[in-house]
Design a protein around this motif. Structure first.
Motif, PDB file in Angstrom:
ATOM      1  N   MET A  58      -6.452   5.456  18.891  1.00 52.34           N
ATOM      2  CA  MET A  58      -6.432   6.057  17.553  1.00 52.34           C
ATOM      3  C   MET A  58      -5.224   6.982  17.435  1.00 52.34           C
ATOM      4  SD  MET A  58      -8.308   5.999  14.822  1.00 52.34           S
ATOM      5  CE  MET A  58      -8.470   6.878  13.304  1.00 52.34           C
ATOM      6  N   PRO A  59      -4.415   6.853  16.395  1.00 58.78           N
ATOM      7  CA  PRO A  59      -3.241   7.712  16.247  1.00 58.78           C
ATOM      8  C   PRO A  59      -3.646   9.184  16.093  1.00 58.78           C
ATOM      9  CG  PRO A  59      -3.204   5.902  14.652  1.00 58.78           C
ATOM     10  CD  PRO A  59      -4.530   5.884  15.319  1.00 58.78           C
ATOM     11  N   ARG A  60      -2.789  10.051  16.566  1.00 53.49           N
ATOM     12  CA  ARG A  60      -3.039  11.492  16.489  1.00 53.49           C
ATOM     13  C   ARG A  60      -2.770  11.991  15.078  1.00 53.49           C
ATOM     14  NH1 ARG A  60       0.728  15.491  16.959  1.00 53.49           N
ATOM     15  NH2 ARG A  60       2.250  13.999  17.710  1.00 53.49           N
ATOM     16  N   ARG A  61      -3.709  12.757  14.533  1.00 50.66           N
ATOM     17  CA  ARG A  61      -3.524  13.358  13.207  1.00 50.66           C
ATOM     18  C   ARG A  61      -2.502  14.473  13.293  1.00 50.66           C
ATOM     19  NH1 ARG A  61      -7.224  12.773   8.898  1.00 50.66           N
ATOM     20  NH2 ARG A  61      -8.905  11.369   9.399  1.00 50.66           N
ATOM     21  N   LEU A  62      -1.665  14.580  12.272  1.00 49.57           N
ATOM     22  CA  LEU A  62      -0.716  15.679  12.214  1.00 49.57           C
ATOM     23  C   LEU A  62      -1.421  16.903  11.622  1.00 49.57           C
ATOM     24  CD1 LEU A  62       2.528  13.910  10.957  1.00 49.57           C
ATOM     25  CD2 LEU A  62       1.815  14.418  13.297  1.00 49.57           C
ATOM     26  N   THR A  63      -1.250  18.037  12.279  1.00 51.67           N
ATOM     27  CA  THR A  63      -1.851  19.289  11.820  1.00 51.67           C
ATOM     28  C   THR A  63      -0.784  20.127  11.134  1.00 51.67           C
ATOM     29  OG1 THR A  63      -1.348  20.458  13.872  1.00 51.67           O
ATOM     30  CG2 THR A  63      -3.441  19.227  13.782  1.00 51.67           C
ATOM     31  N   ARG A  64      -1.209  21.234  10.558  1.00 51.07           N
ATOM     32  CA  ARG A  64      -0.249  22.129   9.908  1.00 51.07           C
ATOM     33  C   ARG A  64       0.751  22.685  10.915  1.00 51.07           C
ATOM     34  NH1 ARG A  64      -3.401  26.428   7.147  1.00 51.07           N
ATOM     35  NH2 ARG A  64      -1.337  27.210   6.674  1.00 51.07           N
ATOM     36  N   ALA A  65       0.364  22.806  12.183  1.00 52.04           N
ATOM     37  CA  ALA A  65       1.276  23.302  13.220  1.00 52.04           C
ATOM     38  C   ALA A  65       2.492  22.388  13.372  1.00 52.04           C
ATOM     39  CB  ALA A  65       0.538  23.438  14.550  1.00 52.04           C
ATOM     40  N   PHE A  66       2.308  21.090  13.153  1.00 52.21           N
ATOM     41  CA  PHE A  66       3.415  20.137  13.229  1.00 52.21           C
ATOM     42  C   PHE A  66       4.530  20.539  12.264  1.00 52.21           C
ATOM     43  CE2 PHE A  66       5.537  16.406  11.455  1.00 52.21           C
ATOM     44  CZ  PHE A  66       5.964  15.725  12.581  1.00 52.21           C
ATOM     45  N   PHE A  67       4.154  21.047  11.087  1.00 53.03           N
ATOM     46  CA  PHE A  67       5.119  21.390  10.040  1.00 53.03           C
ATOM     47  C   PHE A  67       5.683  22.802  10.187  1.00 53.03           C
ATOM     48  CE2 PHE A  67       2.408  18.063   8.358  1.00 53.03           C
ATOM     49  CZ  PHE A  67       3.349  17.174   7.868  1.00 53.03           C
ATOM     50  N   SER A  68       5.172  23.574  11.141  1.00 50.82           N
ATOM     51  CA  SER A  68       5.608  24.959  11.320  1.00 50.82           C
ATOM     52  C   SER A  68       6.832  25.039  12.233  1.00 50.82           C
ATOM     53  CB  SER A  68       4.460  25.794  11.903  1.00 50.82           C
ATOM     54  OG  SER A  68       4.798  27.162  11.883  1.00 50.82           O
ATOM     55  N   ARG A  69       7.786  24.161  11.986  1.00 50.11           N
ATOM     56  CA  ARG A  69       9.039  24.100  12.742  1.00 50.11           C
ATOM     57  C   ARG A  69      10.173  23.921  11.758  1.00 50.11           C
ATOM     58  NH1 ARG A  69       9.017  18.999  15.923  1.00 50.11           N
ATOM     59  NH2 ARG A  69       7.788  18.166  14.219  1.00 50.11           N
ATOM     60  N   SER A  70      11.383  23.951  12.266  1.00 50.82           N
ATOM     61  CA  SER A  70      12.545  23.713  11.412  1.00 50.82           C
ATOM     62  C   SER A  70      12.386  22.382  10.689  1.00 50.82           C
ATOM     63  CB  SER A  70      13.819  23.687  12.248  1.00 50.82           C
ATOM     64  OG  SER A  70      14.884  23.114  11.510  1.00 50.82           O
ATOM     65  N   VAL A  71      12.706  22.377   9.401  1.00 52.05           N
ATOM     66  CA  VAL A  71      12.636  21.147   8.611  1.00 52.05           C
ATOM     67  C   VAL A  71      13.536  20.070   9.226  1.00 52.05           C
ATOM     68  CG1 VAL A  71      14.503  21.762   6.994  1.00 52.05           C
ATOM     69  CG2 VAL A  71      12.627  20.291   6.222  1.00 52.05           C
ATOM     70  N   HIS A  72      14.568  20.488   9.947  1.00 51.78           N
ATOM     71  CA  HIS A  72      15.499  19.539  10.556  1.00 51.78           C
ATOM     72  C   HIS A  72      14.940  18.931  11.846  1.00 51.78           C
ATOM     73  CE1 HIS A  72      18.218  20.733   7.461  1.00 51.78           C
ATOM     74  NE2 HIS A  72      18.079  21.993   7.820  1.00 51.78           N
ATOM     75  N   GLU A  73      13.883  19.521  12.389  1.00 51.73           N
ATOM     76  CA  GLU A  73      13.154  18.916  13.504  1.00 51.73           C
ATOM     77  C   GLU A  73      12.017  18.042  12.972  1.00 51.73           C
ATOM     78  OE1 GLU A  73      11.728  22.066  15.974  1.00 51.73           O
ATOM     79  OE2 GLU A  73      13.722  22.825  16.406  1.00 51.73           O
ATOM     80  N   VAL A  74      11.330  18.545  11.966  1.00 50.00           N
ATOM     81  CA  VAL A  74      10.189  17.824  11.400  1.00 50.00           C
ATOM     82  C   VAL A  74      10.633  16.504  10.772  1.00 50.00           C
ATOM     83  CG1 VAL A  74       8.366  17.882   9.647  1.00 50.00           C
ATOM     84  CG2 VAL A  74       8.848  19.931  10.994  1.00 50.00           C
ATOM     85  N   ALA A  75      11.712  16.536   9.989  1.00 50.07           N
ATOM     86  CA  ALA A  75      12.122  15.354   9.220  1.00 50.07           C
ATOM     87  C   ALA A  75      12.283  14.102  10.091  1.00 50.07           C
ATOM     88  CB  ALA A  75      13.400  15.652   8.435  1.00 50.07           C
ATOM     89  N   PRO A  76      13.122  14.106  11.138  1.00 51.86           N
ATOM     90  CA  PRO A  76      13.244  12.871  11.926  1.00 51.86           C
ATOM     91  C   PRO A  76      11.952  12.503  12.649  1.00 51.86           C
ATOM     92  CG  PRO A  76      14.601  14.624  12.867  1.00 51.86           C
ATOM     93  CD  PRO A  76      14.077  15.134  11.574  1.00 51.86           C
ATOM     94  N   ASP A  77      11.125  13.519  12.986  1.00 49.59           N
ATOM     95  CA  ASP A  77       9.857  13.243  13.665  1.00 49.59           C
ATOM     96  C   ASP A  77       8.841  12.566  12.749  1.00 49.59           C
ATOM     97  OD1 ASP A  77      10.843  14.296  15.987  1.00 49.59           O
ATOM     98  OD2 ASP A  77       9.651  16.139  15.936  1.00 49.59           O
ATOM     99  N   LEU A  78       9.045  12.646  11.433  1.00 52.77           N
ATOM    100  CA  LEU A  78       8.130  12.001  10.484  1.00 52.77           C
ATOM    101  C   LEU A  78       8.432  10.516  10.283  1.00 52.77           C
ATOM    102  CD1 LEU A  78       7.680  14.704   7.697  1.00 52.77           C
ATOM    103  CD2 LEU A  78       5.862  13.684   9.093  1.00 52.77           C
ATOM    104  N   ILE A  79       9.625  10.083  10.670  1.00 58.64           N
ATOM    105  CA  ILE A  79       9.942   8.661  10.525  1.00 58.64           C
ATOM    106  C   ILE A  79       9.025   7.860  11.455  1.00 58.64           C
ATOM    107  CG2 ILE A  79      11.706   6.870  10.858  1.00 58.64           C
ATOM    108  CD1 ILE A  79      12.184   8.650   8.403  1.00 58.64           C
ATOM    109  N   GLY A  80       8.298   6.919  10.882  1.00 56.20           N
ATOM    110  CA  GLY A  80       7.341   6.126  11.645  1.00 56.20           C
ATOM    111  C   GLY A  80       5.927   6.667  11.589  1.00 56.20           C
ATOM    112  N   ALA A  81       5.750   7.896  11.072  1.00 56.43           N
ATOM    113  CA  ALA A  81       4.406   8.454  10.904  1.00 56.43           C
ATOM    114  C   ALA A  81       3.716   7.754   9.732  1.00 56.43           C
ATOM    115  CB  ALA A  81       4.487   9.958  10.650  1.00 56.43           C
ATOM    116  N   THR A  82       2.406   7.824   9.686  1.00 52.40           N
ATOM    117  CA  THR A  82       1.638   7.195   8.611  1.00 52.40           C
ATOM    118  C   THR A  82       1.179   8.240   7.611  1.00 52.40           C
ATOM    119  OG1 THR A  82       0.887   5.404  10.038  1.00 52.40           O
ATOM    120  CG2 THR A  82      -0.432   5.839   8.073  1.00 52.40           C
ATOM    121  N   LEU A  83       1.399   7.962   6.337  1.00 53.72           N
ATOM    122  CA  LEU A  83       0.987   8.820   5.234  1.00 53.72           C
ATOM    123  C   LEU A  83      -0.003   8.060   4.365  1.00 53.72           C
ATOM    124  CD1 LEU A  83       1.256  11.196   3.137  1.00 53.72           C
ATOM    125  CD2 LEU A  83       3.232   9.966   2.233  1.00 53.72           C
ATOM    126  N   LEU A  84      -1.212   8.606   4.233  1.00 56.88           N
ATOM    127  CA  LEU A  84      -2.218   8.029   3.351  1.00 56.88           C
ATOM    128  C   LEU A  84      -2.651   9.076   2.333  1.00 56.88           C
ATOM    129  CD1 LEU A  84      -4.552   6.244   5.967  1.00 56.88           C
ATOM    130  CD2 LEU A  84      -2.651   5.242   4.681  1.00 56.88           C
TER     131      LEU A  84
END
Length: 195
Positions: A1-27
């Motif tokens: 089962m894929p790991r859910r992204l929490t708010r902590a995932f987004f509590s980083r530089s937008v320039h780190e978060v952005a490339p890490d979101l490529i390939g993530a699933t958004l529903l």
């Protein structure tokens, strides 16, 4: 089962978060797919809505990370952004395109198209297909109707300049999944890649 992204995932530089979101699933309400294209905006960026300070419209960007910021572009299309960085930083990622994987019949009906490449290739199309509107701004990303899951394996990320802006046009803050046919616009051949 894929790991859910929490708010902590987004509590980083937008320039780190952005490339890490490529390939993530958004529903959204159980409809959506894999993120294949997005753009980063931070408060120091003259193209960002937060650049001139807080307003009623952009207030959520100045709040804590892990919330949705939804605005209307040119008075026509809704655009979904994911707020990043600690409270006060006012940075966000604009979701430009997803590869539709879940709820395709619903998205086809909402968009009135049968070509799956046109369902979510662009921020306005994406919001129409997922039925995201201004009423969905300020919602937590780790609670329904949103569901976000980390990518499950390595991806090749390309970057390039952002689309449709007139300020800070040379910043390479647009990220995409290399070779995806679901992008809103192809990346230049010279775009560098990484994972």
């Amino acid at each position: 089962m894929p790991r859910r992204l929490t708010r902590a995932f987004f509590s980083r530089s937008v320039h780190e978060v952005a490339p890490d979101l490529i390939g993530a699933t958004l529903l959204f309400d159980g409809v959506g797919g894999r993120i294949v294209e997005l753009e980063a905006y931070d408060q120091t960026d003259p193209a960002a809505h937060s650049f001139r300070g807080p307003t009623v419209r952009n207030a959520v960007m100045f709040g804590p990370p892990g919330y949705s910021y939804v605005y209307r572009s040119y008075g026509i299309h809704w655009c979904l952004n994911l707020v990043c960085e600690p409270k006060g930083s006012a940075s966000a990622v604009l979701i430009r395109a997803i590869e539709p994987t879940t709820g395709l019949p619903t998205m086809r009906r909402r968009r009135g198209v049968s070509d799956d490449r046109l369902l979510c290739s662009g921020p306005g199309r994406l919001c129409e297909a997922l039925r995201i509107t201004g009423a969905d701004g300020g919602l937590r990303l780790d609670k329904p109707p949103f569901e976000l899951f980390a990518r499950s394996g390595p991806v090749e990320v390309v970057d390039g300049i952002r689309i449709g802006i007139t300020k800070a046009v040379d910043l390479p803050w647009r990220y995409g999944l290399k070779g995806s046919k679901y992008l809103s616009k192809p990346f230049p051949v010279t775009a560098k890649s990484g994972t």
